[in-house]
Design an enzyme around this catalytic site. Structure first.
Site, PDB file in Angstrom:
ATOM      1  N   HIS A 163      42.095  47.842  53.317  1.00 35.93           N
ATOM      2  CA  HIS A 163      43.414  48.321  52.846  1.00 35.93           C
ATOM      3  C   HIS A 163      43.396  49.821  52.554  1.00 35.93           C
ATOM      4  O   HIS A 163      44.082  50.286  51.642  1.00 35.93           O
ATOM      5  CB  HIS A 163      43.837  47.551  51.583  1.00 35.93           C
ATOM      6  CG  HIS A 163      44.281  46.144  51.860  1.00 35.93           C
ATOM      7  ND1 HIS A 163      45.521  45.834  52.337  1.00 35.93           N
ATOM      8  CD2 HIS A 163      43.633  44.964  51.743  1.00 35.93           C
ATOM      9  CE1 HIS A 163      45.630  44.518  52.487  1.00 35.93           C
ATOM     10  NE2 HIS A 163      44.485  43.971  52.145  1.00 35.93           N
ATOM     11  N   GLU A 214      40.349  41.184  51.788  1.00 28.24           N
ATOM     12  CA  GLU A 214      40.817  41.219  53.183  1.00 28.24           C
ATOM     13  C   GLU A 214      40.233  42.381  53.990  1.00 28.24           C
ATOM     14  O   GLU A 214      40.958  43.106  54.659  1.00 28.24           O
ATOM     15  CB  GLU A 214      42.354  41.291  53.189  1.00 28.24           C
ATOM     16  CG  GLU A 214      42.998  40.091  52.521  1.00 28.24           C
ATOM     17  CD  GLU A 214      44.511  40.124  52.560  1.00 28.24           C
ATOM     18  OE1 GLU A 214      45.100  39.058  52.710  1.00 28.24           O
ATOM     19  OE2 GLU A 214      45.110  41.211  52.435  1.00 28.24           O
ATOM     20  N   ASP A 251      46.908  51.533  49.261  1.00 23.97           N
ATOM     21  CA  ASP A 251      46.873  50.536  50.334  1.00 23.97           C
ATOM     22  C   ASP A 251      47.101  51.273  51.646  1.00 23.97           C
ATOM     23  O   ASP A 251      47.173  52.511  51.676  1.00 23.97           O
ATOM     24  CB  ASP A 251      47.929  49.431  50.093  1.00 23.97           C
ATOM     25  CG  ASP A 251      47.465  48.082  50.628  1.00 23.97           C
ATOM     26  OD1 ASP A 251      47.192  48.002  51.842  1.00 23.97           O
ATOM     27  OD2 ASP A 251      47.362  47.112  49.853  1.00 23.97           O
TER      28      ASP A 251
HETATM   29  C1  ACM Z   1      45.642  39.810  48.089  1.00 18.07           C
HETATM   30  O1  ACM Z   1      46.694  39.162  47.985  1.00 18.07           O
HETATM   31  N1  ACM Z   1      45.291  40.282  49.270  1.00 18.07           N
HETATM   32  C2  ACM Z   1      44.782  40.059  46.956  1.00 18.07           C
END
Ligand code: ACM
Length: 637
Positions: A278, A355, A204
């Site tokens: 991420h 995201e 991440d």
């Molecule tokens: C997530 O909670 N962004 C998968």
């Protein structure tokens, strides 16, 4: 030290007595088994009981794990190959009886001895977990000093099998790093509740945690960040020249050790490499993978990303995405997934996909050129182009791809499985398209959320109470149930710095998710479950595992009465509690007024203090809420 040991021995004897008493009334098994027929008698296992099995290696491992639990403190449980009708023996039997399904088991505790039967080693393992839960809580105590003379179990016949094959917990080891030993400890905890999958979120913006030998900078650079403590999203950026001292990563040897440890406990490990978003830790290591030239750092949890709400996409002040327009991005991912596929035997690899900030892609000339070349109409299709190429890479390594539900946007990759997190709708859509689904919706399964009132819980994005988690139903109406592989609870660790807090966030909500994934739907019952959870608290205490007592705390709703005053509505998550309160800043107890009807907060009151009681004794925590906060909640300025 001595005093601690004496206290521990005292505590542990007290729990044996009470646990043996409890077992007469209720078995307190979590997850609830399919069928339980309880007799009136008991079975006594002597300190030197013999466990018999067929000599098969995988079953030998289970038998040894059981003996280790019973033997702590010098007991002399013995293990032998063969079978026996001896009183006080435990027989592990691998059978091809057709009425025992895959992963299922039958456990027969008679007055004379114990027989555990299954068609596969996995079933024997789950039956062993049930057997351990039938024993007094003392079996959980790891530092026993003296042998236990004998163990007493209730007479019972249990037939059991799981509802779903995918019973997962996700652990984010990127935002905070957890060592191999800490992950093993987590596995030990999860298998007690028959979870069989550990999803490791390995990468991440806050750290890349997996050694990739062909890309050494991923861990030389990407595994380390400056150390910050506080609230994620408000932490300060690295200072010029500041050393990146916080972090860590798993070497190939570490992963082999973890995979083996998990496999010996019938747990698969699902690795996640979260791309294209991420990915700041990877970009900090290899900035050439970004569409946006610039200076990059591994984020300590600063606010480089903004979530505008209302269903709009993230946008960033730093481009944390791997660029879909660059061939070298796919060469990079090929190297990564080659090593991931070699290290993790599980059949699936998770590629994240959630995201993704689009604001840099919107401005990128390379992305515009890619769209023109490939005929991609919008950025959803750009993401989908990326995901489909990643799927080809993952499939080429002999693995199936799974991703968060954003991978539906712009068109799903042909063989992909979907992990539905933004509610169930992504999972429903994927199943309608004929794809496999794992359900992990925020509304029921996000165990990084607070478990009760924000005034008493460590603050984080939202709230998910135990009772709500217990309502998790992975199969929605109208979908083909065979496509729902199961579900999982997700523990993101932006705000989880230590294993104590990791435990606090996981238990007891992990028990609720475990029961949703194992037990038949018709067996589930909140009142019965919450009582069993309370019994398990004493087991967790014995095991030294922290849990959240939030289910004892009041539920507080502040309503606007008029432009200046607030009406308080109080309730409790579990039955049998009274709520006592004060407005005068003193600490209430069972002698303070008990809540019966909505309360008007007195005109000049500064705080409301509340505590729950049972049988005239406090059981909940002291909850203190400033009236100013309650006014805000009620929408009074
Ligand atoms: C997530 O909670 N962004 C998968």
């Amino acid at each position: 030290m001595k005093r601690i040991t004496c206290f521990a021995i005292f505590l542990f004897s007290a729990v044996i007595l009470s646990a043996q008493g409890e077992n007469k009334n209720s078995l307190n098994l979590i997850p609830a088994p399919v069928s339980v027929k309880q007799g009136a008698g008991q079975c006594t296992l002597p300190y030197n009981a013999v466990i018999w099995y067929n000599g098969q290696e995988d079953i030998g491992k289970i038998v040894n794990q059981l003996a280790d639990r019973l033997n702590t403190g010098g007991n002399l449980i013995r293990i032998k190959k063969g079978k026996s009708d001896m009183p006080g023996s435990i027989n592990f039997v691998l059978t091809n009886e057709p009425d025992i399904p895959a992963e299922g088991y039958q456990l027969i505790v008679s007055r004379k001895n114990i027989t555990l039967k299954a068609g596969q080693a996995a079933g024997l393992f789950y039956g062993t977990q049930t057997l351990l839960q039938l024993l007094p809580a003392a079996v959980e105590f790891p530092e026993r000093q003296k042998p236990i003379k004998s163990w007493t179990l209730p007479e019972v016949t249990i037939a059991d099998q799981p509802r779903f094959g995918w019973r997962g917990l996700m652990l984010d080891v990127s935002r905070h790093f957890f060592t191999v030993q800490q992950v093993k400890d987590y596995i030990d905890q999860m298998v007690k509740y028959k979870f069989n999958l550990l999803h490791l979120h390995l990468t991440d913006d806050q750290g890349w945690r997996l050694q990739i030998k062909s890309l050494p900078k991923l861990t030389d650079v990407g595994a380390w960040r400056v150390e910050r403590t506080g609230t994620f999203g408000t932490l300060s950026k690295p200072l010029p020249g500041e050393k990146a001292t916080y972090g860590g990563f798993y070497t190939h040897e570490d992963i082999k050790e973890l995979v083996k440890y998990a496999a010996d406990r019938f747990v698969n490990i699902l690795p996640e490499i979260d791309v294209p978003g991420h990915s700041l830790a990877a970009i900090a290591a290899y900035p050439e993978l970004s569409c946006t030239p610039g200076e990059y750092y591994v984020s300590p949890g600063d606010r480089f990303m903004i979530w505008p709400g209302g269903g709009q996409h993230f946008y960033g002040t730093l481009d944390n995405t791997i660029c879909p327009a660059l061939e070298k991005s796919f060469e990079f991912l090929d190297k990564v997934f080659t090593e991931v596929a070699e290290l993790f035997p599980f059949g699936y690899i998770h590629m994240g996909g959630d995201e993704t900030a689009r604001n840099f892609w919107e401005k990128s000339e390379q992305i515009k050129a890619l769209m023109q070349e490939k005929g991609l109409k919008n950025l959803d299709e750009v993401q989908s182009y990326f995901v489909k190429r990643v799927e080809k890479i993952i499939n080429s390594k002999g693995k199936k791809m799974i991703g968060w539900d954003e991978i539906l946007e712009g068109g799903l990759a042909p063989n992909a499985a979907v992990m539905s997190w933004r509610g169930m709708k992504g999972g429903i859509e994927a199943a309608k398209q004929g794809h496999e689904v794992v359900m992990s919706p925020t509304d029921f399964a996000y165990i990084d959320y607070m478990q009760g009132d924000a005034s008493i819980e460590p603050p984080v994005y939202a709230t998910l109470r135990l009772k709500k988690a217990y309502q998790f139903e992975p199969v929605p109406e109208g979908v083909n149930p065979s496509l729902i592989k199961g579900g999982q609870a997700n523990l993101w660790t932006e705000q989880v710095y230590t294993t104590r807090h990791l435990q606090y966030m996981t238990w007891p909500r992990g028990m609720a998710i475990a029961e949703a994934l194992w037990s038949p739907k018709e067996k589930r019952n909140w009142e019965g479950f919450s009582e069993r959870v309370e019994r398990h608290f004493s087991r967790l205490e014995m095991a030294g595992v922290k849990y959240a007592p939030s289910m004892y705390d009041p539920i507080v709703v502040a309503e606007k009465k008029d432009s200046v005053s607030v009406l308080l509505r109080l309730s409790t998550e579990i039955d049998g509690l009274s709520i006592h309160y004060s407005f005068d800043n003193s600490f209430p107890d069972q002698y303070y007024p008990a809540y019966t009807t909505p309360l008007l907060i007195p005109k000049d009151a500064v705080t409301v203090k509340m505590i729950t009681c049972r049988n005239n004794r406090p059981v909940g925590r002291m909850m203190v809420i400033p009236v100013a906060d309650l006014k805000k909640r009620a929408g009074i300025k």
